[in-house]
Motif scaffolding. Sequence first.
Motif, PDB file in Angstrom:
ATOM      1  N   ARG A  83       0.833  -1.195   0.000  1.00 18.06           N
ATOM      2  CA  ARG A  83       0.000   0.000   0.000  1.00 18.06           C
ATOM      3  C   ARG A  83       0.871   1.248   0.000  1.00 18.06           C
ATOM      4  N   ALA A  84       1.968   1.207   0.748  1.00 16.20           N
ATOM      5  CA  ALA A  84       2.894   2.340   0.763  1.00 16.20           C
ATOM      6  C   ALA A  84       3.531   2.535  -0.607  1.00 16.20           C
ATOM      7  N   VAL A  85       3.883   1.434  -1.279  1.00 18.78           N
ATOM      8  CA  VAL A  85       4.453   1.535  -2.626  1.00 18.78           C
ATOM      9  C   VAL A  85       3.426   2.136  -3.590  1.00 18.78           C
ATOM     10  N   ARG A  86       2.163   1.690  -3.480  1.00 17.45           N
ATOM     11  CA  ARG A  86       1.105   2.226  -4.344  1.00 17.45           C
ATOM     12  C   ARG A  86       0.902   3.718  -4.115  1.00 17.45           C
ATOM     13  N   ASN A  87       0.841   4.129  -2.847  1.00 21.81           N
ATOM     14  CA  ASN A  87       0.659   5.548  -2.552  1.00 21.81           C
ATOM     15  C   ASN A  87       1.852   6.379  -3.002  1.00 21.81           C
ATOM     16  N   VAL A 379      10.168  14.940  -8.229  1.00 21.85           N
ATOM     17  CA  VAL A 379      10.045  13.484  -8.073  1.00 21.85           C
ATOM     18  C   VAL A 379      10.901  13.012  -6.907  1.00 21.85           C
ATOM     19  N   ILE A 380      12.150  13.486  -6.863  1.00 21.04           N
ATOM     20  CA  ILE A 380      13.041  13.121  -5.757  1.00 21.04           C
ATOM     21  C   ILE A 380      12.447  13.567  -4.427  1.00 21.04           C
ATOM     22  N   ASN A 381      11.862  14.755  -4.421  1.00 20.52           N
ATOM     23  CA  ASN A 381      11.323  15.307  -3.183  1.00 20.52           C
ATOM     24  C   ASN A 381      10.108  14.527  -2.689  1.00 20.52           C
ATOM     25  N   VAL A 382       9.192  14.170  -3.593  1.00 17.47           N
ATOM     26  CA  VAL A 382       7.979  13.487  -3.145  1.00 17.47           C
ATOM     27  C   VAL A 382       8.259  12.053  -2.718  1.00 17.47           C
ATOM     28  N   MET A 383       9.316  11.448  -3.234  1.00 13.69           N
ATOM     29  CA  MET A 383       9.659  10.100  -2.779  1.00 13.69           C
ATOM     30  C   MET A 383      10.026  10.087  -1.298  1.00 13.69           C
ATOM     31  N   LYS A 384      10.509  11.212  -0.801  1.00 11.57           N
ATOM     32  CA  LYS A 384      10.949  11.284   0.588  1.00 11.57           C
ATOM     33  C   LYS A 384       9.929  11.958   1.488  1.00 11.57           C
ATOM     34  N   VAL A 385       8.732  12.262   0.990  1.00 13.05           N
ATOM     35  CA  VAL A 385       7.753  12.998   1.790  1.00 13.05           C
ATOM     36  C   VAL A 385       7.385  12.187   3.029  1.00 13.05           C
ATOM     37  N   PHE A 386       7.391  12.836   4.166  1.00  6.81           N
ATOM     38  CA  PHE A 386       7.105  12.174   5.430  1.00  6.81           C
ATOM     39  C   PHE A 386       6.241  13.051   6.338  1.00  6.81           C
ATOM     40  N   ASP A 387       6.684  14.306   6.540  1.00  3.82           N
ATOM     41  CA  ASP A 387       6.072  15.184   7.538  1.00  3.82           C
ATOM     42  C   ASP A 387       4.577  15.364   7.306  1.00  3.82           C
ATOM     43  N   GLY A 422      12.772  -2.237   8.632  1.00  7.45           N
ATOM     44  CA  GLY A 422      12.826  -0.800   8.363  1.00  7.45           C
ATOM     45  C   GLY A 422      14.022  -0.427   7.524  1.00  7.45           C
ATOM     46  N   SER A 423      15.175  -1.071   7.785  1.00  6.18           N
ATOM     47  CA  SER A 423      16.372  -0.804   6.977  1.00  6.18           C
ATOM     48  C   SER A 423      16.172  -1.269   5.543  1.00  6.18           C
ATOM     49  N   ALA A 424      15.479  -2.400   5.362  1.00  3.44           N
ATOM     50  CA  ALA A 424      15.190  -2.868   3.996  1.00  3.44           C
ATOM     51  C   ALA A 424      14.317  -1.864   3.255  1.00  3.44           C
ATOM     52  N   LEU A 425      13.344  -1.284   3.956  1.00  2.00           N
ATOM     53  CA  LEU A 425      12.519  -0.250   3.331  1.00  2.00           C
ATOM     54  C   LEU A 425      13.351   0.977   2.986  1.00  2.00           C
ATOM     55  N   LEU A 429      13.887   2.618  -0.725  1.00  5.84           N
ATOM     56  CA  LEU A 429      13.678   4.034  -1.007  1.00  5.84           C
ATOM     57  C   LEU A 429      14.916   4.650  -1.646  1.00  5.84           C
ATOM     58  N   LEU A 430      16.093   4.264  -1.162  1.00  2.51           N
ATOM     59  CA  LEU A 430      17.341   4.762  -1.748  1.00  2.51           C
ATOM     60  C   LEU A 430      17.482   4.324  -3.201  1.00  2.51           C
ATOM     61  N   LEU A 431      17.171   3.063  -3.479  1.00  3.23           N
ATOM     62  CA  LEU A 431      17.279   2.557  -4.852  1.00  3.23           C
ATOM     63  C   LEU A 431      16.311   3.263  -5.795  1.00  3.23           C
ATOM     64  N   LEU A 432      15.159   3.699  -5.274  1.00  2.00           N
ATOM     65  CA  LEU A 432      14.205   4.421  -6.114  1.00  2.00           C
ATOM     66  C   LEU A 432      14.636   5.858  -6.357  1.00  2.00           C
ATOM     67  N   VAL A 433      15.319   6.460  -5.383  1.00  2.00           N
ATOM     68  CA  VAL A 433      15.721   7.856  -5.511  1.00  2.00           C
ATOM     69  C   VAL A 433      16.972   8.021  -6.359  1.00  2.00           C
ATOM     70  N   VAL A 434      17.906   7.072  -6.260  1.00  2.00           N
ATOM     71  CA  VAL A 434      19.210   7.226  -6.925  1.00  2.00           C
ATOM     72  C   VAL A 434      19.089   7.429  -8.437  1.00  2.00           C
ATOM     73  N   PRO A 435      18.271   6.641  -9.174  1.00  2.00           N
ATOM     74  CA  PRO A 435      18.190   6.885 -10.630  1.00  2.00           C
ATOM     75  C   PRO A 435      17.743   8.303 -10.978  1.00  2.00           C
ATOM     76  N   ALA A 436      16.790   8.829 -10.245  1.00  2.00           N
ATOM     77  CA  ALA A 436      16.345  10.202 -10.511  1.00  2.00           C
ATOM     78  C   ALA A 436      17.460  11.204 -10.231  1.00  2.00           C
TER      79      ALA A 436
END
Length: 449
Positions: A83-87, A379-387, A422-425, A429-436
């Motif tokens: 669900r987190a991946v979908r969102n 794109v890079i910014n929204v991948m890390k959105v948390f707050d 949590g570290s795997a997640l 996230l790092l692998l998704l951000v690095v290409p961008a």
Amino acid sequence: MTATLVKETSPPPAAGAGHARRLRRRGRAVALLFVLPALLLLGALVVYPVLFSVGRSFFDASGTRFVGGDNYTEMFSDPATMRAVRNTAIWVVVAPTLLTGLGLILAVLVEKIRWATAFKLLLFMPMAVSFLAAGIIFRLAYDEDPDKGVLNAAAVSVHDAFAGTPAYPSARARDGQGLTRTADGGYRTTTTVSPGDSLTLGLVGVQPKDLPADAAAARTAAAAPGELRGVVYLDFTPGGGGEQGAVDPEESGLPEVRVEAVRDGDTVASATTAFDGTFRFEGLDDGRYTVHLPASNFAAPYDGVSWLGPTLVTPAIIGAYLWIWTGFAMVLIGAGLSTLPRDALEAARIDGASEWQIFRRITVPLLAPVLTVVFITLVINVMKVFDLVYIIAPGPVQQDATVLATQMWLVSFGGGNDQGLGSALGVLLLLLVVPAMVFNVRRFRRSQR
């Protein structure tokens, strides 16, 4: 003689080359000395945490037992993670696209207004607000209570302006006093009546705030031949006393109640009660009728939209993100727009091109490099959105709004206490951000060349 002396005092070629090498080495050493604090800081704050997280992702929750790729297997089989991946995918597709489009439109329009600087400042101001403060602002704005949430207050006002409000949402009839509940939530008389009859329809449970200020004391009157009369009143005497089912002098009429005369299942006449609760039907044919109080009189008031419900919580949070970052996209695209060759735009206008054609065929193609940089940065910014997700989404729908960053926190520290997963997640996230990031850096270097 002079030439001979110069030749004799010149250093040999080998000595000159060695001196140049020493100077280069000294320069590199000095440069490294200046860069060393930054490298140490980068290693301590970035490189070491990344390497530690990668290693930690291969251990169990306690960090004592090596589990290999089990955390990654569990991650992709966990419904919450999927669900987190979908969102996150929704965020990546929707937010940067909308922001880039809004920024482009606003940047073009701002050029055509007189107070462009003030307008840019107004739109850029949300960038000065922290995500924490912005989340609190929008959490209040999205509140479902119209008395607190400004969006629902506006929605309720618009709805009531066109659809009206129910007269008495909390009213009900007393049992055994001549009214029975219908399947749709309204009331009807238990016995039929004929023209020439008079009715008293008593209701209770009306809140003082729902009683109109112009409501007058209820009164009854005899019906004329061919006329059906009645009164809808509050069957409650302030201070106690009175007789149930009868209109007492201290009891108030209920105005604005819709009343219908029904015969053989069809509504043949309707009326609305006056300020003293009275109503009448004229011109009725002889026969037996049932008097009906429709459910619309007692419907619950419209409370607005559930912005933070499971269905709309992600679009609502994206809306808050747009409010913050639209100014950023507009300013960057506006800077690129100011560098466009004006002669090309003027030549197109002279050739008879419309503003839409200029925008579509000249402005957008020339701005393509800037638009790409803005899009990838977002794109890079929204991948890390948390707050925003953590603050705006209420607890019951936190899982419906979760993204990879919030899921990583929830799994690691928000109750899951599984730093391995949590570290795997975090690695995902790092692998998704690095290409961008790599794409953005390469494009920047090409533009510099």
